[in-house]
Design a protein around this motif. Structure first.
Motif, short mmCIF file in Angstrom:
data_model
loop_
_atom_site.label_atom_id
_atom_site.label_comp_id
_atom_site.label_asym_id
_atom_site.label_seq_id
_atom_site.Cartn_x
_atom_site.Cartn_y
_atom_site.Cartn_z
N LYS A 117 0.89 -1.37 -0.01
CA LYS A 117 0.01 0.04 0.04
C LYS A 117 0.85 1.47 -0.12
O LYS A 117 0.42 2.30 -0.85
CB LYS A 117 -1.10 0.04 1.17
N SER A 118 1.84 1.32 0.76
CA SER A 118 2.68 2.49 0.86
C SER A 118 3.86 2.75 0.07
O SER A 118 4.53 3.69 -0.32
CB SER A 118 3.41 2.50 2.27
N GLY A 119 4.33 1.63 -0.53
CA GLY A 119 5.70 1.73 -1.00
C GLY A 119 5.49 1.56 -2.70
O GLY A 119 6.33 1.56 -3.66
N LEU A 120 4.26 1.29 -3.17
CA LEU A 120 4.09 0.99 -4.62
C LEU A 120 2.85 2.08 -5.09
O LEU A 120 2.07 2.41 -4.17
CB LEU A 120 3.44 -0.40 -4.77
N HIS A 121 2.83 2.35 -6.42
CA HIS A 121 1.61 2.99 -6.89
C HIS A 121 1.57 2.57 -8.56
O HIS A 121 2.47 2.04 -9.08
CB HIS A 121 1.97 4.53 -6.97
N SER A 122 0.31 2.76 -9.05
CA SER A 122 0.05 2.50 -10.40
C SER A 122 0.45 3.63 -11.09
O SER A 122 -0.20 4.80 -10.96
CB SER A 122 -1.40 2.07 -10.38
N ASP A 123 0.99 3.54 -12.29
CA ASP A 123 1.47 4.41 -13.26
C ASP A 123 -0.09 4.76 -14.07
O ASP A 123 -0.48 3.72 -14.61
CB ASP A 123 2.25 4.07 -14.35
N PRO A 124 -0.75 5.97 -13.78
CA PRO A 124 -2.00 6.29 -14.73
C PRO A 124 -2.05 5.98 -16.05
O PRO A 124 -2.85 5.61 -16.74
CB PRO A 124 -2.27 7.75 -14.29
N GLN A 125 -1.02 6.24 -16.73
CA GLN A 125 -0.96 6.11 -18.30
C GLN A 125 -0.72 4.51 -18.63
O GLN A 125 -1.45 4.25 -19.53
CB GLN A 125 0.36 6.85 -18.82
N SER A 126 0.21 3.80 -17.80
CA SER A 126 0.48 2.49 -18.49
C SER A 126 -0.34 1.56 -17.56
O SER A 126 -0.58 0.31 -17.95
CB SER A 126 1.95 2.19 -18.44
N GLY A 127 -0.86 1.74 -16.56
CA GLY A 127 -1.28 0.89 -15.51
C GLY A 127 -0.14 -0.13 -14.68
O GLY A 127 -0.67 -0.88 -13.90
N GLU A 128 1.02 0.23 -14.90
CA GLU A 128 1.82 -0.77 -14.52
C GLU A 128 2.38 -0.29 -12.98
O GLU A 128 2.38 1.10 -12.62
CB GLU A 128 3.40 -0.40 -15.19
N VAL A 129 2.51 -1.16 -12.34
CA VAL A 129 2.98 -1.02 -10.85
C VAL A 129 4.11 -0.59 -10.61
O VAL A 129 4.91 -1.45 -11.16
CB VAL A 129 2.54 -2.07 -9.74
N CYS A 130 4.46 0.22 -10.10
CA CYS A 130 6.08 0.78 -9.83
C CYS A 130 6.17 1.24 -8.27
O CYS A 130 5.25 1.48 -7.54
CB CYS A 130 6.28 2.37 -10.47
N SER A 131 7.51 1.27 -8.14
CA SER A 131 8.00 1.56 -6.60
C SER A 131 7.76 3.20 -6.49
O SER A 131 7.97 4.00 -7.38
CB SER A 131 9.43 1.22 -6.41
N LYS A 132 7.57 3.80 -5.10
CA LYS A 132 7.11 5.10 -5.11
C LYS A 132 8.80 5.68 -4.86
O LYS A 132 9.04 6.92 -4.91
CB LYS A 132 6.45 5.25 -3.88
N MET A 133 9.89 4.71 -4.67
CA MET A 133 11.15 5.23 -4.35
C MET A 133 11.75 5.86 -5.55
O MET A 133 11.50 5.12 -6.77
CB MET A 133 11.85 4.21 -3.87
#
Length: 124
Positions: free
Chosen positions: A7-23
């Motif tokens: 929940k805290s360390g990842l986010h979805s890229d709005p354009q690609s939908g790919e899950v990425c690190s927030k770091m």
């Protein structure tokens, strides 16, 4: 802990939908460089860990360099160093950042392990 990490360390890229690190990639690289000494110390102490403690190594797909340093044979040797309850599996289509690349699959492996070892189900 895993739920908070996802929940805290990842986010979805709005354009690609790919899950990425927030770091930021620079900080991620620095963390990996600085972790080398800690990892080496952990691997040296591994044989002395109480054999009653279960370890399940979750490794990348062999087609994506599955294993320590991209060498599957090193993973096999590492697992054999530790007496007691130790196993090793490879997650298909995963590279070295398994919790970020395959969070659901990793969570399932953790849940399965808890059920086998403790005879109970883990709820996330």
């Amino acid at each position: 802990m895993f739920k908070i990490y996802v929940k805290s360390g990842l986010h979805s890229d709005p354009q690609s939908g790919e899950v990425c690190s927030k770091m930021h990639p620079v900080y991620k690289a620095l963390a990996n460089i600085n972790a080398k000494e800690t990892s080496e110390d952990m691997y040296k102490k591994l044989p002395s860990l109480d054999g009653r403690v279960y370890i399940k190594w979750v490794m990348p797909d062999p087609k994506k360099g599955g294993g320590i340093g991209g060498v599957p044979k090193l993973s096999t040797e590492l697992v054999k160093q530790r007496p007691g309850y130790t196993s090793c599996i490879n997650l298909l289509d995963a590279a070295h950042m398994i919790p970020m690349e395959k969070p659901n699959e990793m969570a399932c492996k953790i849940t399965d392990t808890i059920q086998v070892i403790f005879g109970t189900s883990a709820r996330m």
